[in-house]
Design an enzyme around this catalytic site. Structure first.
Site, mmCIF file in Angstrom:
data_model
loop_
_atom_site.group_PDB
_atom_site.id
_atom_site.type_symbol
_atom_site.label_atom_id
_atom_site.label_comp_id
_atom_site.label_asym_id
_atom_site.label_seq_id
_atom_site.Cartn_x
_atom_site.Cartn_y
_atom_site.Cartn_z
ATOM 1 N N LYS A 239 0.912 -1.287 0.131
ATOM 2 C CA LYS A 239 0.050 0.233 0.033
ATOM 3 C C LYS A 239 0.818 1.353 -0.002
ATOM 4 O O LYS A 239 0.376 2.334 -0.450
ATOM 5 C CB LYS A 239 -0.826 -0.087 1.313
ATOM 6 N N SER B 251 0.404 -9.980 -0.783
ATOM 7 C CA SER B 251 0.232 -8.751 -0.592
ATOM 8 C C SER B 251 0.255 -8.072 0.725
ATOM 9 O O SER B 251 0.530 -6.767 0.811
ATOM 10 C CB SER B 251 -1.268 -8.383 -1.348
#
Length: 507
Positions: free
Chosen positions: A51, A305
């Site tokens: 992110k 992720s």
């Protein structure tokens, strides 16, 4: 035009804060699946998630006036940490609105990077709405977690690295999907450079907002979403990610909670690292893709992720992983209440191990047992075992995919209620914050008697409660309005076979 995104991705200023993460060969998983499987290790970023790429790229492009007024974001975890770190590096004041249910460890992490925190609402949607309001009032720039071209371009650098790190044949890239920013960025870059590569999005089957939008031909808003993979628990895919996904994404695969848990274990077995549920989503989808199509000999990449998982969720993950990889079968079996029955039952299982056996005397003729049985790992093994038991006179109800059984009943088996209670059963998601249960009970006001209550904390923002209430059916609507007013997600479970077989009242 894709060229504009390619230029944005190539110019993205992510490496002031991000590292080029390794593309690791997953040896054990590759051997088992008979394909070459690689993990793109975004869990190794400084905030343990991809992110920060999009957040930093967006904020680095702000003009002086925007930087002066600061930024604001809404997030319960990874995006918040990305924005906070980016703001710290760029000398920008950041305000993060987080739901009141956010675990303390994530609040401390964001605060340690210098961001100001406002706790508001029980859900991301409530925090998001409040952040939008504050953005207007304070003139701060709202940094969207996924629905922004500059954020999408920052995430697209993941694809740029993959194609640079692996120049040989590559068949498919599997990407976790929440709002769709990571998927959009990877898809637009990969399809421009290597259009032969399949881009496959992966969503939880109870939070599949992109899958449903593609089926409907337009973005839809889900009434409720599952919260286990909290990093992708989004009710509506972003507008720009959806536009790009329609053009550049080949397929979307949905996976169950058990399959995600099994994927967390797969990643641990190969890397000795622990992915968060959203982080393991792509591996779960990759495994399903291979099994469904009997794929072999291909080169497949999955995005790992993130690794922001609460330690106390690991118990739940371990419990569900065996079912997710088809190595445990859960059954309700009727056995004659006579000496030697259990022995006969065990003999029928041959060399298989019994992983769990729950029983309490209830009926003088037949016993109901909740049993876990080890399996070979093949999906067909379950049908074989059930058929074998039924052929030898043991009635069986399959509980392997029954969430009520797995989350509550297996821990409650101890006997039926002594009489018919005329109770109605609900499965309810409670917010994990102080006073939530008291608030709920005060709202009920002693109007209905609680005849059954089972609660387990899974280390998430929401806990699952199984509740029985003695009430006439004519009052159900009033009770459900009460739940709705409190914002609780619920489902009636009175007819669930797990409850009927093991916890219902005597008739």
């Amino acid at each position: 035009m894709p060229q504009k995104y390619i230029e944005k991705i190539l110019r993205a200023k992510v490496y002031d804060v991000a590292i080029e993460t390794p593309l690791d060969f997953a040896r054990s998983l590759s051997e088992r699946l008979q394909n070459s499987v690689y993990l793109k290790r975004e869990d190794l970023q400084s905030v343990f998630s991809f992110k920060l790429r999009g957040a930093y790229n967006k904020m680095s492009l702000l003009d002086a006036d925007a930087k002066h007024h600061g930024v604001i974001a809404a997030s319960a975890g990874n995006h918040a940490q990305g924005v906070a770190l980016a703001a710290n590096r760029l000398g920008i004041q950041a305000l993060i609105v987080m739901p009141t249910t956010t675990p303390e460890i994530k609040i401390k992490s964001v605060r340690s990077m210098g961001a100001e925190i406002v706790l508001f609402g029980d859900s991301y949607s409530e925090a998001y709405a409040h952040a939008q309001q504050l953005a207007e009032e304070t003139r701060r720039v709202f940094v969207h977690p996924y629905d922004d071209p500059d954020v999408i371009a920052g995430q697209g650098t993941v694809a740029m690295e993959i194609l640079r790190q692996h120049t040989a044949a590559l068949d498919a890239i599997f990407v976790p999907v929440g709002g769709g920013g990571l998927l959009a960025g990877i898809a637009v870059y990969a399809k421009f450079v290597r259009p032969d590569i399949k881009i496959i999005g992966v969503e939880p089957d109870d939070a599949d907002c992109l899958n449903r939008a593609l089926q409907a031909g337009e973005r839809i808003v889900m009434e409720q979403v599952g919260l286990f993979a909290d990093g992708v628990a989004v009710k509506q895919v972003g507008a720009e990610p959806f536009r790009l996904a329609k053009k550049y994404v080949d397929e979307v695969i949905t996976v169950s909670t058990d399959e995600i848990c099994a994927a967390i274990k797969d990643i641990f077995d190969d890397t000795r690292s622990i992915a968060e549920p959203a982080g393991a989503l792509a591996i779960a989808g990759l495994k399903k893709y291979v099994e469904r199509g009997q794929i072999s000999g291909q080169t497949l990449v999955a995005i790992d992720s993130g690794a922001n998982i609460n330690f106390d969720r690991l118990r739940y993950v371990a419990e569900r992983a065996q079912v997710g990889e088809h190595r445990e079968i859960l059954l309700a079996v009727s056995i004659p209440e006579v000496p030697g029955s259990f022995l006969a039952f065990c003999k029928l299982l041959g060399g298989r191990s019994i992983t769990e056996f729950n029983y309490r005397y209830f009926d003088p003729a037949m016993a109901q047992v909740f049993v876990g049985i080890s399996s070979s790992g093949l999906e067909t093994d379950r049908a074989t075992i059930i058929g074998h038991l039924q052929a030898h006179g043991f009635p069986v109800t399959d509980m392997t995919t029954n969430d009520l059984a797995k989350e509550h009943i297996r821990y409650m088996v101890g006997g039926h209620a002594p009489c018919e209670l005329n109770e109605i059963i609900y499965s309810i998601e409670f917010p994990e914050r102080p006073g939530a249960l008291l608030k709920f009970l005060l709202e009920l006001g002693g109007r209905w008697n609680i005849s059954l209550f089972h609660y387990r904390n899974h280390g998430a923002a929401f806990g699952k409660v199984l509740m029985g209430l003695q009430m006439p059916q004519t009052e159900q609507r009033a009770f459900e309005q009460c739940l709705h007013g409190l914002g609780f997600v619920y489902q009636e479970a009175t007819d669930n076979p797990a409850y009927r077989l093991f916890s219902g009242g005597m008739r």
